[in-house]
Write an enzyme that holds these catalytic residues in place. Structure first.
Site, PDB file in Angstrom:
ATOM      1  N   ALA A 193      -4.489   2.911   5.577  1.00  0.00           N
ATOM      2  CA  ALA A 193      -3.424   3.504   4.738  1.00  0.00           C
ATOM      3  C   ALA A 193      -2.979   2.461   3.716  1.00  0.00           C
ATOM      4  O   ALA A 193      -1.803   2.110   3.613  1.00  0.00           O
ATOM      5  CB  ALA A 193      -2.259   4.007   5.591  1.00  0.00           C
ATOM      6  N   HIS A 205      -1.253  -4.347   0.423  1.00  0.00           N
ATOM      7  CA  HIS A 205      -2.579  -4.757   0.910  1.00  0.00           C
ATOM      8  C   HIS A 205      -3.432  -5.255  -0.263  1.00  0.00           C
ATOM      9  O   HIS A 205      -4.163  -6.236  -0.144  1.00  0.00           O
ATOM     10  CB  HIS A 205      -3.309  -3.579   1.571  1.00  0.00           C
ATOM     11  N   GLN A 222      -0.700  -2.175  20.077  1.00  0.00           N
ATOM     12  CA  GLN A 222       0.557  -2.637  19.492  1.00  0.00           C
ATOM     13  C   GLN A 222       1.568  -1.503  19.273  1.00  0.00           C
ATOM     14  O   GLN A 222       2.630  -1.723  18.723  1.00  0.00           O
ATOM     15  CB  GLN A 222       0.313  -3.422  18.203  1.00  0.00           C
ATOM     16  N   GLY A 265       1.149 -10.148   4.986  1.00  0.00           N
ATOM     17  CA  GLY A 265       2.305  -9.931   4.119  1.00  0.00           C
ATOM     18  C   GLY A 265       3.599 -10.401   4.768  1.00  0.00           C
ATOM     19  O   GLY A 265       3.774 -10.299   5.984  1.00  0.00           O
ATOM     20  N   VAL A 320       5.478  -6.743  -1.481  1.00  0.00           N
ATOM     21  CA  VAL A 320       5.378  -5.970  -2.730  1.00  0.00           C
ATOM     22  C   VAL A 320       6.313  -4.772  -2.578  1.00  0.00           C
ATOM     23  O   VAL A 320       6.341  -4.127  -1.527  1.00  0.00           O
ATOM     24  CB  VAL A 320       3.927  -5.515  -2.981  1.00  0.00           C
ATOM     25  N   ARG A 346       3.846   3.258   6.463  1.00  0.00           N
ATOM     26  CA  ARG A 346       4.752   4.261   7.035  1.00  0.00           C
ATOM     27  C   ARG A 346       5.524   5.031   5.968  1.00  0.00           C
ATOM     28  O   ARG A 346       6.052   6.108   6.265  1.00  0.00           O
ATOM     29  CB  ARG A 346       5.751   3.591   7.980  1.00  0.00           C
TER      30      ARG A 346
HETATM   31  O1  PAF Z   1       0.073  -5.789   9.961  1.00  0.00           O
HETATM   32  C1  PAF Z   1      -0.806  -5.006  10.415  1.00  0.00           C
HETATM   33  O2  PAF Z   1      -1.300  -4.116   9.735  1.00  0.00           O
HETATM   34  C2  PAF Z   1      -1.268  -5.176  11.851  1.00  0.00           C
HETATM   35  O3  PAF Z   1      -0.208  -5.554  12.675  1.00  0.00           O
HETATM   36  C3  PAF Z   1      -2.465  -6.139  11.999  1.00  0.00           C
HETATM   37  C4  PAF Z   1      -2.090  -7.558  11.599  1.00  0.00           C
HETATM   38  C5  PAF Z   1      -3.623  -5.659  11.158  1.00  0.00           C
HETATM   39  C6  PAF Z   1      -2.912  -6.172  13.474  1.00  0.00           C
HETATM   40  O4  PAF Z   1      -3.284  -4.908  13.929  1.00  0.00           O
END
Ligand code: PAF
Length: 258
Positions: A28, A33, A57, A143, A172, A183
């Site tokens: 996403a 990114h 996570q 980030g 950003v 999100r």
């Molecule tokens: O920040 C994220 O998108 C995630 O926590 C990461 C660092 C890719 C680990 O799954």
């Protein structure tokens, strides 16, 4: 752009690059990114991006189910940016151990988001350790929007003597100040409009308590607003079409305000 899906294929992919930059993501992709990818491409000869929505996570299964998936658009964006390798590992391979082994930090990870999302940082640190061990980059980019995550990853890398530079990149923001986040895709128009208040208040002279009261009265459900390590951190949820969307942000504090 080469798309690699297995660890064996990644290991076989022999490159002679003098430096490899790595941007781990959960997809996403947005301008935040993109800024990490551009920084890596600027610093390193080869840039690898991974997309893996890491279930370990997510302490809340509904949150995992609701996590946006835009793989086709993400692939096109990375191709257009000139990324060298897109790594798309499978859960079964990354977690062949079924998460029996995990990285556990017992200090800062228990505060802020860790207090509200038990196990979250163990999942993050474990998957980042796995990905760094596979990709073996010279530098990895994260980030500052997820500042607690960045701090913990830096600390893990130092604690385990891992040979990779962890580079933090500025948050950003949208034009109204809302921090870019995957999100944000789950916000409806009304929630999106109101979400800008988070950053506005964060940068204001309101104390942590005053900000909590203000956000609560404006329909947010505040998890925390706290100041640590010279930064003010916030996590608050907002209702968007009957679903709670949790947003986080942080800014450095200026001494004269607090
Ligand atoms: O920040 C994220 O998108 C995630 O926590 C990461 C660092 C890719 C680990 O799954």
């Amino acid at each position: 752009m080469k798309i690699i899906r297995s660890v064996a294929d990644f290991r076989q992919f022999s490159h002679q690059a003098r430096s490899t930059g790595f941007v781990p993501t959960m997809g996403a992709l947005h301008a935040g990114h993109q800024s990490l990818v551009e920084r890596s491409m600027n610093d390193c000869e080869l840039t690898v991006v991974s997309i893996f929505v890491n279930p370990t996570q997510f302490n809340n299964p509904d949150d995992l189910l609701a996590y946006p998936n835009t793989l086709e658009a993400d692939t096109k964006l990375l191709q257009r940016l000139g990324v060298d390798v897109l790594f798309l590992p499978a859960y079964e391979e990354l977690y062949a151990d079924d998460f029996r082994y995990r990285v556990l930090e017992q200090g800062f990870s228990e505060q802020l988001c860790g207090r509200h999302r038990p196990g979250h940082f163990s999942g993050v640190l474990t998957v980042v350790m796995k990905l760094l061990n596979i990709v073996r980059p010279s530098a990895a980019y994260f980030g500052e929007k997820d500042y607690q995550q960045l701090d913990l990853i830096r600390d893990m890398v130092s604690s385990f003597f891992m040979e990779v530079d962890i580079i933090g990149c500025p948050t950003v923001r949208e034009s109204d100040g809302l921090a870019m986040s995957s999100r944000n895709l789950n916000l409806d128009a009304c929630a999106r409009h109101r979400a800008a208040r988070i950053h506005e208040l964060l940068e204001s002279s309101a104390s942590d308590t005053e900000m909590t009261t203000a956000l609560n009265s404006e329909g947010f459900d505040v998890d925390y607003i706290e100041t640590h390590r010279g930064r003010r951190f916030v996590a608050a949820s907002i209702d968007a079409k009957g679903r709670q969307v949790r947003l986080i942000d942080n800014v450095p504090i200026s001494a004269e305000v607090h």
